[in-house]
Design a protein around this motif. Structure first.
Motif, PDB file in Angstrom:
ATOM      1  N   UNK A  32       0.850  -1.205   0.000  1.00 32.58           N
ATOM      2  CA  UNK A  32       0.000   0.000   0.000  1.00 32.58           C
ATOM      3  C   UNK A  32       0.882   1.251   0.000  1.00 32.58           C
ATOM      4  N   UNK A  33       1.045   1.865  -1.166  1.00 31.58           N
ATOM      5  CA  UNK A  33       1.833   3.089  -1.284  1.00 31.58           C
ATOM      6  C   UNK A  33       0.945   4.280  -0.929  1.00 31.58           C
ATOM      7  N   UNK A  34       1.407   5.134  -0.037  1.00 31.39           N
ATOM      8  CA  UNK A  34       0.659   6.335   0.321  1.00 31.39           C
ATOM      9  C   UNK A  34       1.595   7.536   0.316  1.00 31.39           C
ATOM     10  N   UNK A  35       1.070   8.676  -0.099  1.00 35.87           N
ATOM     11  CA  UNK A  35       1.875   9.901  -0.139  1.00 35.87           C
ATOM     12  C   UNK A  35       1.123  10.965  -0.897  1.00 35.87           C
ATOM     13  N   UNK A  36       1.662  12.162  -0.854  1.00 29.81           N
ATOM     14  CA  UNK A  36       1.024  13.313  -1.512  1.00 29.81           C
ATOM     15  C   UNK A  36       0.955  13.127  -3.024  1.00 29.81           C
ATOM     16  N   UNK A  37       0.094  13.915  -3.657  1.00 32.85           N
ATOM     17  CA  UNK A  37       0.076  13.952  -5.123  1.00 32.85           C
ATOM     18  C   UNK A  37       1.459  14.393  -5.604  1.00 32.85           C
ATOM     19  N   UNK A  38       1.984  13.692  -6.583  1.00 39.73           N
ATOM     20  CA  UNK A  38       3.302  14.046  -7.118  1.00 39.73           C
ATOM     21  C   UNK A  38       4.453  13.545  -6.266  1.00 39.73           C
ATOM     22  N   UNK A  39       4.165  12.714  -5.257  1.00 38.19           N
ATOM     23  CA  UNK A  39       5.248  12.224  -4.379  1.00 38.19           C
ATOM     24  C   UNK A  39       6.079  11.139  -5.052  1.00 38.19           C
ATOM     25  N   UNK A  40       5.483  10.463  -6.041  1.00 41.18           N
ATOM     26  CA  UNK A  40       6.207   9.393  -6.729  1.00 41.18           C
ATOM     27  C   UNK A  40       5.611   8.010  -6.488  1.00 41.18           C
ATOM     28  N   UNK A 112      -5.224   8.167   8.132  1.00 37.51           N
ATOM     29  CA  UNK A 112      -4.691   7.009   8.864  1.00 37.51           C
ATOM     30  C   UNK A 112      -5.792   5.969   9.084  1.00 37.51           C
ATOM     31  N   UNK A 113      -6.976   6.410   9.518  1.00 35.02           N
ATOM     32  CA  UNK A 113      -8.037   5.464   9.883  1.00 35.02           C
ATOM     33  C   UNK A 113      -8.430   4.586   8.693  1.00 35.02           C
ATOM     34  N   UNK A 114      -8.453   5.165   7.491  1.00 32.93           N
ATOM     35  CA  UNK A 114      -8.847   4.382   6.307  1.00 32.93           C
ATOM     36  C   UNK A 114      -7.791   3.337   5.961  1.00 32.93           C
ATOM     37  N   UNK A 115      -6.528   3.744   6.064  1.00 33.73           N
ATOM     38  CA  UNK A 115      -5.455   2.781   5.760  1.00 33.73           C
ATOM     39  C   UNK A 115      -5.469   1.658   6.789  1.00 33.73           C
ATOM     40  N   UNK A 116      -5.689   2.023   8.040  1.00 39.12           N
ATOM     41  CA  UNK A 116      -5.724   0.991   9.094  1.00 39.12           C
ATOM     42  C   UNK A 116      -6.941   0.079   8.934  1.00 39.12           C
TER      43      UNK A 116
END
Ligand code: PPS
Length: 201
Positions: A32-40, A112-116
């Motif tokens: 599960x990759x998470x990060x800002x738009x344009x983070x890569x 955080x809650x959604x990823x968890x």
């Protein structure tokens, strides 16, 4: 409370999860990759997927922009629509895991809650959170799609990092600081984690 679903009964399958994993000779997991738009996120997830293919691993990449053209085309970017976006993607990722596939997801997934919640939907060890940690200033400078410029100009509302929140992971399994690592080094770090933890041999 009565619901239309109360008469829907879960069907057991004849072919089992274990048999599918045996067939594929692999241990399925959600990366599960998470990060800002344009983070890569997408770039790194694609690089990881190529490495998995080189290792004869069967994987599938679910990507933010693409899923929003199909399955989630009815959803926008308000907080509650993002929550529903991630809930549906979590359900799809869970099905891929059940099929025995390694699934990579590249969504901002700001809360955080959604990823968890997705982590809790699958079995122990079947959710690996990869934080693509690129500071807002760097994402904004890269601005690969020109979206930050539009957001700053007020042409896009609820843009993550500008006028919509991003909650960084508290304890990601893999932490990628993209300011200091190349795409290839980031992909290597993810693969090294999978090898160390026994997902890959
Ligand atoms: S979320 O927050 O997880 O529901 O978002 P996601 O499904 O990953 O979609 C993010 C991509 O949508 C484009 N886009 C926006 N992003 C953030 N905020 C707003 N308001 C927005 N509007 C459009 C953008 O291209 C994101 O792609 P990435 O790859 O993250 O840059």
């Amino acid at each position: 409370m009565s619901s239309e679903n109360e008469n829907v009964v879960w069907h057991g399958h004849t072919v089992t999860f274990e048999e599918r994993c045996q067939l594929k000779q692999q241990q399925p997991v959600i990366l599960w990759f998470t990060g800002l738009s344009g983070s890569g996120k997408s770039t790194i997830a694609n690089a990881v997927e190529s490495k998995l293919l080189e290792n004869q691993r069967h994987s599938y990449l679910l990507d933010g922009d693409n899923v929003r053209h199909g399955l989630n085309r009815d959803l926008g970017f308000s907080d509650h629509e993002r929550v529903e976006n991630i809930r549906r993607i979590g359900e799809v990722a869970k099905l891929f895991v059940d099929s025995g596939t390694i699934v990579l997801t590249a969504f901002i997934s700001p809360f955080v809650a959604d990823r968890e919640q997705v982590r809790a939907m699958v079995g122990p060890g079947q959710f690996v959170e990869v934080f693509v940690d690129t500071p807002l200033a760097v994402c904004e400078q890269r601005d690969p799609k020109g979206l930050y410029k539009k957001a700053r100009a007020g042409e896009i509302k609820h843009f993550t990092g500008i006028d919509s929140a991003y909650e960084p992971p508290l304890a990601p399994e893999v932490h990628l600081q993209t300011e200091y690592l190349s795409v290839a080094e980031c992909a290597d770090k993810v693969v090294a984690y999978l090898l160390e933890k026994g997902y890959l041999q």
